[in-house]
Scaffold this motif. Structure first.
Motif, short mmCIF file in Angstrom:
data_model
loop_
_atom_site.label_atom_id
_atom_site.label_comp_id
_atom_site.label_asym_id
_atom_site.label_seq_id
_atom_site.Cartn_x
_atom_site.Cartn_y
_atom_site.Cartn_z
N LYS A 82 0.82 -1.21 0.00
CA LYS A 82 0.00 0.00 0.00
C LYS A 82 0.86 1.26 0.00
N GLU A 83 2.04 1.16 0.59
CA GLU A 83 2.94 2.31 0.61
C GLU A 83 3.68 2.51 -0.71
N PHE A 84 4.06 1.40 -1.36
CA PHE A 84 4.94 1.53 -2.53
C PHE A 84 4.29 1.17 -3.86
N HIS A 85 3.30 0.27 -3.88
CA HIS A 85 2.70 -0.12 -5.15
C HIS A 85 1.39 0.62 -5.44
N TRP A 86 0.61 0.81 -4.41
CA TRP A 86 -0.68 1.50 -4.58
C TRP A 86 -0.50 2.89 -5.21
N PRO A 87 0.44 3.71 -4.77
CA PRO A 87 0.57 5.05 -5.36
C PRO A 87 1.01 5.04 -6.82
N GLU A 88 1.57 3.93 -7.30
CA GLU A 88 2.01 3.84 -8.69
C GLU A 88 0.84 3.60 -9.65
N LEU A 89 -0.34 3.27 -9.11
CA LEU A 89 -1.52 3.00 -9.92
C LEU A 89 -2.31 4.28 -10.16
N THR A 90 -2.99 4.33 -11.30
CA THR A 90 -3.90 5.43 -11.55
C THR A 90 -5.13 5.27 -10.66
N LYS A 91 -5.93 6.31 -10.56
CA LYS A 91 -7.15 6.24 -9.75
C LYS A 91 -8.07 5.14 -10.26
N ASP A 92 -8.18 5.01 -11.57
CA ASP A 92 -9.02 3.97 -12.15
C ASP A 92 -8.49 2.58 -11.80
N GLN A 93 -7.18 2.39 -11.88
CA GLN A 93 -6.59 1.09 -11.53
C GLN A 93 -6.78 0.77 -10.05
N GLN A 94 -6.66 1.77 -9.20
CA GLN A 94 -6.89 1.57 -7.77
C GLN A 94 -8.32 1.13 -7.51
N ASN A 95 -9.26 1.68 -8.26
CA ASN A 95 -10.67 1.32 -8.08
C ASN A 95 -10.95 -0.12 -8.48
N ARG A 96 -10.07 -0.69 -9.31
CA ARG A 96 -10.27 -2.06 -9.78
C ARG A 96 -9.43 -3.08 -9.00
N LEU A 97 -8.78 -2.62 -7.93
CA LEU A 97 -7.93 -3.48 -7.12
C LEU A 97 -8.40 -3.47 -5.67
N SER A 98 -8.62 -4.65 -5.11
CA SER A 98 -9.03 -4.78 -3.71
C SER A 98 -8.07 -5.72 -2.99
#
Length: 271
Positions: A82-98
C-alpha cells in the motif's frame, strides 16, 4: 539522506521483488495462458498469498476491464504494498484493485475468472486433506469457466541440502540473494528453506524469509485437484534456452526429462 542510512532502510520486500519476482511478467504469463486455454481473455483475478500484491497490481494495468483481489493473512507485506505499489496506480486502476487481510480458505465473491497461488506459497499446506480443502475453496470462488494456476518447482536439487547465491541490483545498489535448503526429510518431504540477503556496503539480512514447506510433486497436486472437484488439469512446462535457463515461456506437456531444477504451472479447470 546519507548513503549508509539509505542502505540501512532497504526493505526485505524490495529485495524480494528485485530477486525473486518479476510481477509484470507473471501477470502477463497468467493472462496469456488463460487466453490460450479458453480462447478468450480473462478479466477478474485473485492472487492468493498475495504478500505485497505486486502481481495483482500489475494485473489491473494489463487491460482497463481487469479487476484484481489480493488475499493474505499477514498485514505487514500488505502495508508495504500500500505504501509503494498503490501510489504507482492510476485512480481507475486503484478502483479495480481490492486487497484483504483474509485467509485463502474462505471463499470470495464475486467469482473470479482466474485464481493463482504463486511462488510455491501453497506448500504451507502439508497434509493431503488440507490441500484438497484449499483447492475445494478455490473452486467455489471461480466462475464456471474459471481456471486455477499453481506454479511449482522441482528437480533433484529441491531435495538436496544446498545454498545458491546470485547477484542482483536494487536500483543502483548491488546485493546478493542467497537461497538455501537447510533441512529435508525424505519420508515426509518436509523441507526448511530460507532466503538471505547481503547488501553491498550495507547490512546482511540472514533468513529474511523462511519457509517450512512440504515439497509437493505434480501428480500429487493433480490428484488433489481432481478430488477437490476440478474436472481436468494441465501441466505447462517452462521452455529452456540453449544454455538450459528458463525463458519464461510455457507449453503444455505430459512427458519431460528430469533436471536439477525445473519450473512449471499446474492449471485446474473448474468445469
Amino acid at each position: 539522506m546519507s548513503k549508509s542510512i539509505a542502505l540501512k532502510n532497504i526493505s526485505k520486500y524490495a529485495l524480494y521483488e528485485a530477486s525473486v519476482q518479476d510481477a509484470a511478467d507473471d501477470a502477463k504469463i497468467l493472462y496469456k495462458l488463460y487466453t490460450r486455454i479458453r480462447g478468450y481473455k480473462p478479466h477478474s483475478f485473485r492472487e492468493d498469498f498475495c504478500g505485497t500484491f505486486k502481481i495483482a497490481s500489475e494485473w489491473v494495468k494489463i487491460h482497463r476491464d481487469n479487476s484484481a483481489l489480493g488475499l493474505d493473512i499477514d498485514p505487514v507485506p500488505i502495508s508495504y504494498g500500500k505504501e509503494f505499489h498503490w501510489p504507482e496506480l492510476t485512480k481507475d486502476q486503484q478502483n479495480r484493485l481490492s486487497i484483504r487481510v483474509q485467509n485463502v480458505l474462505k471463499p470470495t465473491k464475486p467469482s473470479a475468472d482466474l485464481i493463482a497461488a504463486c511462488n510455491f506459497s501453497y506448500w504451507i499446506f502439508k497434509k493431503r486433506e488440507q490441500m484438497i480443502h484449499y483447492f475445494s475453496q478455490v473452486r467455489k470462488s471461480l466462475k464456471s469457466d474459471g481456471l486455477f494456476f499453481l506454479d511449482i518447482v522441482g528437480g533433484y536439487e529441491m531435495m538436496e541440502l544446498h545454498k545458491d547465491r546470485h547477484r542482483y541490483k536494487l536500483g543502483k545498489t548491488p546485493f546478493t540473494y542467497i537461497w538455501q535448503l537447510e533441512r529435508f526429510n525424505p519420508i515426509t518431504h518436509d523441507g526448511f528453506f530460507s532466503i538471505s540477503y547481503e547488501i553491498k556496503g550495507g547490512k546482511k539480512m540472514k533468513r529474511a524469509f523462511t519457509y517450512d514447506w512440504r515439497v509437493w510433486t505434480i501428480p500429487e497436486l493433480r490428484e488433489c485437484m481432481a478430488e477437490a472437484g476440478f474436472k481436468r488439469s494441465w501441466v505447462y512446462w517452462e521452455k529452456d534456452d540453449r544454455n538450459g535457463h528458463g525463458t519464461g515461456e510455457f507449453y503444455a506437456s505430459e512427458k519431460e526429462e528430469n533436471c536439477p531444477v525445473w519450473i512449471a504451472f499446474i492449471v485446474g479447470s473448474k468445469n
